[in-house]
Design an enzyme around this catalytic site. Structure first.
Site, PDB file in Angstrom:
ATOM      1  N   GLU A  61       0.834  -1.205   0.000  1.00  0.00           N
ATOM      2  CA  GLU A  61       0.000   0.000   0.000  1.00  0.00           C
ATOM      3  C   GLU A  61       0.871   1.258   0.000  1.00  0.00           C
ATOM      4  O   GLU A  61       0.568   2.241  -0.667  1.00  0.00           O
ATOM      5  CB  GLU A  61      -0.904   0.034   1.240  1.00  0.00           C
ATOM      6  CG  GLU A  61      -1.856  -1.145   1.374  1.00  0.00           C
ATOM      7  CD  GLU A  61      -1.249  -2.329   2.114  1.00  0.00           C
ATOM      8  OE1 GLU A  61      -0.047  -2.612   1.910  1.00  0.00           O
ATOM      9  OE2 GLU A  61      -1.968  -2.977   2.885  1.00  0.00           O
ATOM     10  N   CYS A  88      -2.340  -3.804   7.053  1.00  0.00           N
ATOM     11  CA  CYS A  88      -1.939  -4.094   8.433  1.00  0.00           C
ATOM     12  C   CYS A  88      -2.369  -2.986   9.389  1.00  0.00           C
ATOM     13  O   CYS A  88      -2.620  -1.851   8.985  1.00  0.00           O
ATOM     14  CB  CYS A  88      -0.441  -4.356   8.512  1.00  0.00           C
ATOM     15  SG  CYS A  88       0.570  -2.930   8.140  1.00  0.00           S
ATOM     16  N   CYS A  97      -0.537   0.194   7.587  1.00  0.00           N
ATOM     17  CA  CYS A  97      -1.034   0.623   6.278  1.00  0.00           C
ATOM     18  C   CYS A  97      -2.465   1.153   6.383  1.00  0.00           C
ATOM     19  O   CYS A  97      -2.858   2.033   5.618  1.00  0.00           O
ATOM     20  CB  CYS A  97      -0.985  -0.531   5.290  1.00  0.00           C
ATOM     21  SG  CYS A  97       0.687  -0.997   4.885  1.00  0.00           S
ATOM     22  N   ALA A 167       9.518 -40.304  -5.548  1.00  0.00           N
ATOM     23  CA  ALA A 167       9.401 -40.834  -6.906  1.00  0.00           C
ATOM     24  C   ALA A 167       9.109 -42.327  -6.793  1.00  0.00           C
ATOM     25  O   ALA A 167       9.669 -42.997  -5.923  1.00  0.00           O
ATOM     26  CB  ALA A 167      10.699 -40.604  -7.666  1.00  0.00           C
ATOM     27  N   ARG A 199      13.107 -27.559  -3.690  1.00  0.00           N
ATOM     28  CA  ARG A 199      13.971 -27.328  -2.521  1.00  0.00           C
ATOM     29  C   ARG A 199      14.196 -25.837  -2.303  1.00  0.00           C
ATOM     30  O   ARG A 199      14.132 -25.349  -1.170  1.00  0.00           O
ATOM     31  CB  ARG A 199      15.333 -28.002  -2.730  1.00  0.00           C
ATOM     32  CG  ARG A 199      15.260 -29.489  -2.586  1.00  0.00           C
ATOM     33  CD  ARG A 199      16.633 -30.107  -2.801  1.00  0.00           C
ATOM     34  NE  ARG A 199      16.537 -31.557  -2.831  1.00  0.00           N
ATOM     35  CZ  ARG A 199      17.503 -32.356  -3.235  1.00  0.00           C
ATOM     36  NH1 ARG A 199      18.651 -31.852  -3.650  1.00  0.00           N
ATOM     37  NH2 ARG A 199      17.346 -33.661  -3.214  1.00  0.00           N
ATOM     38  N   ASP A 215      21.627 -43.553   1.674  1.00  0.00           N
ATOM     39  CA  ASP A 215      21.777 -42.850   0.393  1.00  0.00           C
ATOM     40  C   ASP A 215      22.769 -41.697   0.423  1.00  0.00           C
ATOM     41  O   ASP A 215      23.173 -41.218  -0.617  1.00  0.00           O
ATOM     42  CB  ASP A 215      20.425 -42.273  -0.059  1.00  0.00           C
ATOM     43  CG  ASP A 215      19.467 -43.360  -0.462  1.00  0.00           C
ATOM     44  OD1 ASP A 215      19.921 -44.503  -0.599  1.00  0.00           O
ATOM     45  OD2 ASP A 215      18.292 -43.057  -0.640  1.00  0.00           O
TER      46      ASP A 215
HETATM   47  C1  AOF Z   1       0.326  -5.134   4.515  1.00  0.00           C
HETATM   48  N1  AOF Z   1       0.897  -4.943   3.300  1.00  0.00           N
HETATM   49  O1  AOF Z   1       2.430  -5.425   1.772  1.00  0.00           O
HETATM   50  C2  AOF Z   1       2.389  -6.736   3.699  1.00  0.00           C
HETATM   51  C3  AOF Z   1       1.732  -6.976   4.944  1.00  0.00           C
HETATM   52  O2  AOF Z   1       7.237  -6.363  10.061  1.00  0.00           O
HETATM   53  P1  AOF Z   1       6.317  -5.646   9.126  1.00  0.00           P
HETATM   54  O3  AOF Z   1       5.979  -4.270   9.572  1.00  0.00           O
HETATM   55  O4  AOF Z   1       6.815  -5.666   7.701  1.00  0.00           O
HETATM   56  O5  AOF Z   1       4.919  -6.442   9.146  1.00  0.00           O
HETATM   57  C4  AOF Z   1       4.874  -7.761   8.675  1.00  0.00           C
HETATM   58  C5  AOF Z   1       3.451  -8.262   8.725  1.00  0.00           C
HETATM   59  O6  AOF Z   1       2.608  -7.387   7.972  1.00  0.00           O
HETATM   60  C6  AOF Z   1       3.300  -9.631   8.093  1.00  0.00           C
HETATM   61  O7  AOF Z   1       3.457 -10.663   9.032  1.00  0.00           O
HETATM   62  C7  AOF Z   1       1.871  -9.562   7.568  1.00  0.00           C
HETATM   63  O8  AOF Z   1       0.956  -9.830   8.612  1.00  0.00           O
HETATM   64  C8  AOF Z   1       1.737  -8.112   7.137  1.00  0.00           C
HETATM   65  N2  AOF Z   1       2.144  -7.977   5.741  1.00  0.00           N
HETATM   66  N3  AOF Z   1       0.695  -6.175   5.286  1.00  0.00           N
HETATM   67  O9  AOF Z   1      -0.526  -4.348   4.917  1.00  0.00           O
HETATM   68  C9  AOF Z   1       1.911  -5.673   2.861  1.00  0.00           C
HETATM   69  N4  AOF Z   1       3.434  -7.501   3.303  1.00  0.00           N
HETATM   70 ZN    ZN Z   2       1.104  -2.867   5.990  1.00  0.00          ZN
END
Ligand code: AOF
Ligand code: ZN
Length: 329
Positions: A61, A88, A97, A167, A199, A215
């Site tokens: 955002e 968030c 955000c 496999a 992996r 192995d």
């Molecule tokens: C959002 N937008 O692009 C992402 C989110 O440690 P921080 O501040 O980067 O927060 C990480 C947490 O924020 C992550 O565990 C997830 O819950 C959220 N990610 N949130 O609004 C984003 N990548």
């Molecule tokens: Zn955020």
């Protein structure tokens, strides 16, 4: 449903697809954070877009808002922001955000799916609604959740996302894991390339102690870039037989708990039969890849038994890969 509502839904899905595409640009940098994309739309024009490129850096955002040209900033109070994950609400490595969206005056937010991280989970949506922002949740929800399946499983199940891989020959025996230059009987250069990619996409790899001792697999990632996954062994291995870089674990439960504690979100289980069958029988798996070779081995260790019939098949030259998903759990 009226034509207007169907049109709105299609439009939302179109922009959410764009968010998903943008989000994937973060596939190497974002983990253990989720991949997220955001698009800001005014009328029918995209005025800003962004994605979460690297853990610790700007969220989707923030980069979308920052991408809006100075002459378009005044349009934000008449725009909609589409974002593949709930904005968030917490002060983490970056400020919330949801707060940023409220400050910009954007009146409408369309969210792909709710965040499962305990500090956010529903709080971002509430924060926005409490501030009078209109929030729509669940556009292309399955796609948005599937993009970050490892992140969601880790937070919801409190264990890493578990992928099983083996496999099997046409007569039902498993392959030996060899990547020391000696030709494995069932793997082909094409399927090996795929295994190395698998992996590289997991943070940890596991084999049972019998497989390790018989192995001597290196479990290295070649052909693909990125950090080497943590190499784990289940069961007892004499210290002098334990190769450098491998860690031993007493049981699957202690292994999963330890990986969770260390914020390791994904585990690839590569064998052998006993180890794979344990994860299958206890429902401790999320997806399984069974490489079915046309070759006949005649004898060996029997392949694990997968109780599900439902799978998607992929052909790679003369090998059929069966993809199973553990939807029950
Ligand atoms: C959002 N937008 O692009 C992402 C989110 O440690 P921080 O501040 O980067 O927060 C990480 C947490 O924020 C992550 O565990 C997830 O819950 C959220 N990610 N949130 O609004 C984003 N990548
Ligand atoms: Zn955020």
């Amino acid at each position: 449903m009226s034509k207007g509502i169907i049109f709105e839904q299609l439009l939302a899905e179109k922009y959410m697809s764009r968010c998903l595409l943008l989000a994937k640009n973060g596939r190497y940098g974002a983990p253990p954070n989720p991949m997220v994309g955001a698009v800001i739309v005014h009328g029918e024009r995209i005025i800003g877009e962004g994605y979460h490129a690297r853990c610790g850096e700007a969220h989707a955002e923030v980069s979308a808002v920052n991408s809006v040209k100075p002459e378009d900033k005044a349009l934000l109070p008449e725009s909609t922001i589409y974002v593949s994950l709930e904005p968030c609400a917490h002060y983490g490595k970056t400020p919330p955000c949801a707060e940023l969206i409220i400050k910009t005056g954007i009146p409408r937010v369309v969210v792909g799916c709710v965040d499962s991280f305990a500090k956010v989970k529903g709080k971002g949506v509430s924060m926005l609604r409490d501030a009078g922002v209109q929030v729509i949740v669940g556009v292309l929800e399955d796609e948005c959740r599937s993009l970050n399946k490892k992140f969601f499983t880790f937070h919801e199940k409190k264990r890493p996302y578990v992928t099983l891989k083996w496999a099997r020959s046409a007569d039902g025996y498993i392959d030996l894991i060899r990547n020391d230059g000696e030709a494995a009987k069932l793997s082909t250069p094409h399927t090996m390339l795929r295994v190395h990619r698998l992996r590289a996409e997991h943070q940890a790899i596991l084999v049972g102690h019998n497989t390790l001792l018989l192995d001597h697999p290196h479990l290295n990632v070649v052909h693909w870039d990125g950090p080497q996954p943590l190499k784990c062994v289940l069961g007892h291995v004499p210290q002098e037989e334990l190769p450098e870089g491998f860690e031993t674990f007493e049981s699957a439960e202690t292994l999963l708990a330890s990986l969770y504690e260390r914020q390791i979100q994904s585990l690839l289980v590569e064998g052998g039969r006993k180890t794979l069958q344990f994860f299958i029988d206890n429902g401790l798996w999320d997806e399984a890849h069974e490489e079915c070779s046309a070759k006949v081995l005649g004898s060996g260790v029997e392949a694990p038994e997968m109780p599900l019939d439902d799978c998607e098949e992929e052909e790679i030259w003369n090998v059929t890969i069966k993809h199973y998903k553990n939807i029950k759990q």
